[in-house]
Design a protein around this motif. Structure first.
Motif, PDB file in Angstrom:
ATOM      1  N   SER A  49       0.804  -1.227   0.000  1.00 23.58           N
ATOM      2  CA  SER A  49       0.000   0.000   0.000  1.00 23.58           C
ATOM      3  C   SER A  49       0.837   1.277   0.000  1.00 23.58           C
ATOM      4  N   ARG A  50       2.140   1.153   0.058  1.00 21.23           N
ATOM      5  CA  ARG A  50       2.991   2.342   0.084  1.00 21.23           C
ATOM      6  C   ARG A  50       2.869   3.115  -1.229  1.00 21.23           C
ATOM      7  N   PRO A  51       3.000   4.437  -1.148  1.00 18.05           N
ATOM      8  CA  PRO A  51       2.980   5.237  -2.379  1.00 18.05           C
ATOM      9  C   PRO A  51       4.302   5.079  -3.134  1.00 18.05           C
ATOM     10  N   GLY A  52       4.314   5.481  -4.370  1.00 20.06           N
ATOM     11  CA  GLY A  52       5.560   5.498  -5.125  1.00 20.06           C
ATOM     12  C   GLY A  52       5.640   4.458  -6.225  1.00 20.06           C
ATOM     13  N   LEU A  53       4.990   3.312  -6.039  1.00 18.55           N
ATOM     14  CA  LEU A  53       4.961   2.272  -7.066  1.00 18.55           C
ATOM     15  C   LEU A  53       3.524   1.784  -7.211  1.00 18.55           C
ATOM     16  N   SER A  54       3.132   1.532  -8.434  1.00 15.21           N
ATOM     17  CA  SER A  54       1.809   0.960  -8.677  1.00 15.21           C
ATOM     18  C   SER A  54       1.846  -0.539  -8.388  1.00 15.21           C
ATOM     19  N   ILE A  55       0.685  -1.145  -8.326  1.00 20.21           N
ATOM     20  CA  ILE A  55       0.628  -2.607  -8.178  1.00 20.21           C
ATOM     21  C   ILE A  55       1.332  -3.260  -9.352  1.00 20.21           C
ATOM     22  N   ARG A  56       1.130  -2.736 -10.549  1.00 22.93           N
ATOM     23  CA  ARG A  56       1.793  -3.289 -11.740  1.00 22.93           C
ATOM     24  C   ARG A  56       3.315  -3.202 -11.600  1.00 22.93           C
ATOM     25  N   ASP A  57       3.815  -2.058 -11.137  1.00 24.27           N
ATOM     26  CA  ASP A  57       5.264  -1.903 -10.925  1.00 24.27           C
ATOM     27  C   ASP A  57       5.772  -2.955  -9.943  1.00 24.27           C
ATOM     28  N   ASN A  85      -6.266  -8.929 -13.688  1.00 22.08           N
ATOM     29  CA  ASN A  85      -6.391  -7.492 -13.442  1.00 22.08           C
ATOM     30  C   ASN A  85      -6.093  -6.641 -14.671  1.00 22.08           C
ATOM     31  N   LYS A  86      -5.766  -7.307 -15.789  1.00 21.85           N
ATOM     32  CA  LYS A  86      -5.448  -6.624 -17.049  1.00 21.85           C
ATOM     33  C   LYS A  86      -4.298  -5.631 -16.907  1.00 21.85           C
ATOM     34  N   GLU A  87      -3.336  -5.986 -16.048  1.00 18.55           N
ATOM     35  CA  GLU A  87      -2.132  -5.173 -15.878  1.00 18.55           C
ATOM     36  C   GLU A  87      -1.108  -5.473 -16.958  1.00 18.55           C
ATOM     37  N   LEU A  88      -1.070  -6.724 -17.392  1.00 20.91           N
ATOM     38  CA  LEU A  88      -0.124  -7.166 -18.409  1.00 20.91           C
ATOM     39  C   LEU A  88      -0.853  -8.086 -19.380  1.00 20.91           C
ATOM     40  N   ALA A  91       1.271 -11.137 -24.421  1.00 23.42           N
ATOM     41  CA  ALA A  91       2.469 -10.753 -25.176  1.00 23.42           C
ATOM     42  C   ALA A  91       3.498 -10.071 -24.271  1.00 23.42           C
ATOM     43  N   GLN A  92       3.044  -9.209 -23.390  1.00 23.38           N
ATOM     44  CA  GLN A  92       3.970  -8.529 -22.483  1.00 23.38           C
ATOM     45  C   GLN A  92       4.614  -9.513 -21.511  1.00 23.38           C
ATOM     46  N   LEU A  93       3.858 -10.481 -21.039  1.00 25.55           N
ATOM     47  CA  LEU A  93       4.414 -11.491 -20.130  1.00 25.55           C
ATOM     48  C   LEU A  93       5.459 -12.347 -20.831  1.00 25.55           C
ATOM     49  N   ARG A 146      -5.360  -7.244 -24.691  1.00 24.30           N
ATOM     50  CA  ARG A 146      -5.476  -5.792 -24.604  1.00 24.30           C
ATOM     51  C   ARG A 146      -4.364  -5.264 -23.712  1.00 24.30           C
ATOM     52  N   THR A 147      -3.820  -4.144 -24.080  1.00 30.78           N
ATOM     53  CA  THR A 147      -2.843  -3.489 -23.224  1.00 30.78           C
ATOM     54  C   THR A 147      -3.594  -2.886 -22.048  1.00 30.78           C
ATOM     55  N   PRO A 148      -2.872  -2.481 -21.001  1.00 28.78           N
ATOM     56  CA  PRO A 148      -3.562  -1.844 -19.883  1.00 28.78           C
ATOM     57  C   PRO A 148      -4.360  -0.603 -20.295  1.00 28.78           C
ATOM     58  N   SER A 149      -3.994   0.041 -21.416  1.00 26.48           N
ATOM     59  CA  SER A 149      -4.752   1.200 -21.882  1.00 26.48           C
ATOM     60  C   SER A 149      -5.922   0.807 -22.780  1.00 26.48           C
ATOM     61  N   GLY A 150      -6.088  -0.507 -23.050  1.00 29.55           N
ATOM     62  CA  GLY A 150      -7.229  -0.982 -23.823  1.00 29.55           C
ATOM     63  C   GLY A 150      -6.958  -1.224 -25.290  1.00 29.55           C
ATOM     64  N   ASP A 151      -5.727  -0.977 -25.762  1.00 26.74           N
ATOM     65  CA  ASP A 151      -5.398  -1.201 -27.163  1.00 26.74           C
ATOM     66  C   ASP A 151      -5.247  -2.691 -27.435  1.00 26.74           C
TER      67      ASP A 151
END
Length: 161
Positions: A49-57, A85-88, A91-93, A146-151
């Motif tokens: 829960s710390r700030p600075g990094l997203s769950i994806r990071d 969670n559609k984070e990756l 193809a990205q994995l 789909r990419t995380p942005s939906g593309d």
């Protein structure tokens, strides 16, 4: 932590359970014992829960660390959650696995790549079964990644950045 509402053990546990659900894309119930308490109350309520990094990071870092240690069972949990969670994308994995081959060794990166394929196949099979049970068409289940942005991206394509 004080005895106030924000620091109470129940509030910390609820924050931890909520973060676990967010990270893994599925609800968790409360369990007794010190191990679960440290997992929910410290690891998820505080560290994830710390700030600075997203769950994806955090998940990207964790996938690298787990692969380096050969902990494929736990890496599989992270892969499944990243897809749910559609984070990756698939193809990205696969690209992450190839990239890691050069830093953690070809055998470990290859194991991760094979695991990605296995988990994607399992999730697609589960989605097909669910769609059949709900009467949906197979084409809606087997849509492209789909990419995380939906593309849209092809499953075997390497995303350009």
């Amino acid at each position: 932590m004080g005895g106030g509402d924000d620091g109470s053990a129940d509030t910390v546990r609820q924050r931890g359970l909520a973060k676990m659900a967010e990270v893994y894309g599925t609800e968790f119930q409360n369990y007794p014992g010190d191990h679960f308490a440290m997992t929910a109350d410290h690891l998820f309520a505080e560290i994830w829960s710390r700030p600075g990094l997203s769950i994806r990071d955090r998940r990207l870092i964790l996938l690298g660390a787990l692969t380096a240690q050969g902990l494929m069972d736990t890496a599989g949990i992270q892969i499944g959650a990243a897809l749910r969670n559609k984070e990756l994308t698939e193809a990205q994995l696969h690209e992450i696995a190839l990239f890691l081959c050069y830093y953690v060794g070809w055998p470990s990166g290859t194991k991760l790549d094979l695991l990605v394929g296995t988990i994607v196949a399992q999730q697609k099979k589960a989605a097909r079964k669910q769609a059949e049970a709900e009467g949906e068409s197979e084409s809606s289940v087997l849509s492209e990644d789909r990419t995380p942005s939906g593309d849209a991206v092809q499953s075997d394509a390497v995303p350009s950045e």
